[in-house]
Design a protein around this motif. Structure first.
Motif, short mmCIF file in Angstrom:
data_model
loop_
_atom_site.label_atom_id
_atom_site.label_comp_id
_atom_site.label_asym_id
_atom_site.label_seq_id
_atom_site.Cartn_x
_atom_site.Cartn_y
_atom_site.Cartn_z
N ILE A 9 33.69 -67.12 -6.32
CA ILE A 9 32.42 -66.46 -6.03
C ILE A 9 32.61 -65.32 -5.04
O ILE A 9 33.21 -65.48 -3.98
CB ILE A 9 31.40 -67.46 -5.47
CG1 ILE A 9 31.16 -68.59 -6.44
CG2 ILE A 9 30.10 -66.79 -5.11
CD1 ILE A 9 30.57 -68.17 -7.75
N SER A 10 32.07 -64.15 -5.41
CA SER A 10 32.10 -63.02 -4.48
C SER A 10 30.77 -62.28 -4.47
O SER A 10 30.62 -61.31 -3.76
CB SER A 10 33.23 -62.06 -4.85
OG SER A 10 33.02 -61.57 -6.16
N VAL A 11 29.79 -62.73 -5.24
CA VAL A 11 28.47 -62.11 -5.32
C VAL A 11 27.48 -62.95 -4.53
O VAL A 11 27.53 -64.18 -4.58
CB VAL A 11 28.02 -62.00 -6.80
CG1 VAL A 11 26.66 -61.36 -6.91
CG2 VAL A 11 29.04 -61.22 -7.61
N LEU A 12 26.59 -62.31 -3.80
CA LEU A 12 25.65 -63.01 -2.94
C LEU A 12 24.77 -63.99 -3.72
O LEU A 12 24.58 -65.13 -3.30
CB LEU A 12 24.78 -62.02 -2.18
CG LEU A 12 23.72 -62.63 -1.26
CD1 LEU A 12 24.39 -63.44 -0.16
CD2 LEU A 12 22.83 -61.56 -0.69
N GLN A 13 24.23 -63.58 -4.85
CA GLN A 13 23.34 -64.44 -5.62
C GLN A 13 24.08 -65.68 -6.12
O GLN A 13 23.54 -66.79 -6.10
CB GLN A 13 22.73 -63.70 -6.81
CG GLN A 13 21.74 -62.63 -6.43
CD GLN A 13 22.41 -61.30 -6.07
OE1 GLN A 13 23.64 -61.14 -6.14
NE2 GLN A 13 21.60 -60.33 -5.68
N ALA A 14 25.31 -65.51 -6.56
CA ALA A 14 26.09 -66.66 -7.04
C ALA A 14 26.44 -67.58 -5.88
O ALA A 14 26.46 -68.81 -6.04
CB ALA A 14 27.36 -66.17 -7.73
N THR A 15 26.68 -67.02 -4.71
CA THR A 15 26.96 -67.83 -3.53
C THR A 15 25.74 -68.68 -3.17
O THR A 15 25.87 -69.88 -2.90
CB THR A 15 27.35 -66.94 -2.34
OG1 THR A 15 28.48 -66.16 -2.70
CG2 THR A 15 27.67 -67.77 -1.12
N ILE A 16 24.58 -68.06 -3.18
CA ILE A 16 23.35 -68.80 -2.88
C ILE A 16 23.11 -69.89 -3.91
O ILE A 16 22.76 -71.03 -3.56
CB ILE A 16 22.15 -67.83 -2.80
CG1 ILE A 16 22.30 -66.93 -1.57
CG2 ILE A 16 20.83 -68.59 -2.75
CD1 ILE A 16 21.30 -65.80 -1.50
N ALA A 17 23.33 -69.60 -5.18
CA ALA A 17 23.15 -70.60 -6.23
C ALA A 17 24.11 -71.77 -6.04
O ALA A 17 23.72 -72.93 -6.17
CB ALA A 17 23.34 -69.96 -7.60
N CYS A 18 25.36 -71.48 -5.70
CA CYS A 18 26.33 -72.55 -5.49
C CYS A 18 25.99 -73.39 -4.26
O CYS A 18 26.15 -74.61 -4.27
CB CYS A 18 27.74 -71.98 -5.35
SG CYS A 18 28.48 -71.53 -6.92
N LEU A 19 25.51 -72.75 -3.20
CA LEU A 19 25.13 -73.52 -2.02
C LEU A 19 23.91 -74.39 -2.29
O LEU A 19 23.84 -75.52 -1.80
CB LEU A 19 24.87 -72.57 -0.84
CG LEU A 19 26.11 -71.91 -0.26
CD1 LEU A 19 25.73 -70.87 0.79
CD2 LEU A 19 27.06 -72.93 0.32
N LEU A 20 22.96 -73.89 -3.08
CA LEU A 20 21.81 -74.72 -3.46
C LEU A 20 22.24 -75.90 -4.32
O LEU A 20 21.78 -77.03 -4.12
CB LEU A 20 20.77 -73.88 -4.21
CG LEU A 20 19.93 -72.95 -3.36
CD1 LEU A 20 19.07 -72.05 -4.24
CD2 LEU A 20 19.06 -73.73 -2.41
#
Length: 150
Positions: A9-20
């Motif tokens: 992951i290097s994109v902010l939206q994907a990072t947020i989705a993975c953390l959720l």
């Protein structure tokens, strides 16, 4: 998800989705653990079992949190962050996998009081029960205090 987060992951939206998703799996494992405690408590005739199991769960979570905080810092000195993410993803995965192996018996209508109510009336009853509980001063006063304290 934690391993995926550390590697791909290097994109902010994907990072947020993975953390959720990661937070949701932690909540899932917590619900599974609480469900097991409730089941074991119901199966036991000793009232001390409930307190002992709950203490064991909370104590294990506290010790696990302390150990993971300590060792994750020292592991970063010898391993890459991606490897540490991968290593920390193993235990939540194991909890989720073990949760799938739990044998549960479905609750029939006869075990549920024989009610033939639909989903809407069940949800409506739960909301009504919640509202009546929240109107009690012994509930809303501490809740208001905690809300204002934060």
């Amino acid at each position: 998800t934690t391993a995926f987060l550390g590697v791909h992951i290097s994109v902010l939206q994907a990072t947020i989705a993975c953390l959720l998703l990661s937070s949701a799996t932690v909540a899932f494992s917590d619900v599974v653990a609480d469900g097991i405690v409730v089941q074991r408590t119901r199966d036991s005739n000793d009232p001390k079992v409930a307190g002992g199991l709950q203490s064991l769960c909370w104590g294990s979570a506290a010790i696990g949190g302390l150990l993971s905080a300590y060792f994750s810092g020292s592991l970063l000195e010898t391993m890459s962050p991606r490897d540490v993410f991968g290593l920390t993803a193993v235990l939540p995965f194991l909890v989720s996998a073990i949760a799938l192996l739990i044998d549960e018996e479905p609750v029939s209508k006869s075990q549920n009081g024989g009610e033939d109510a639909g989903l809407a009336s069940g949800v409506s009853q739960q909301i009504s029960d919640l509202w009546s509980a929240l109107r009690q001063p012994s509930i809303w006063r501490p809740a208001l205090f905690m809300f204002l304290w934060q």
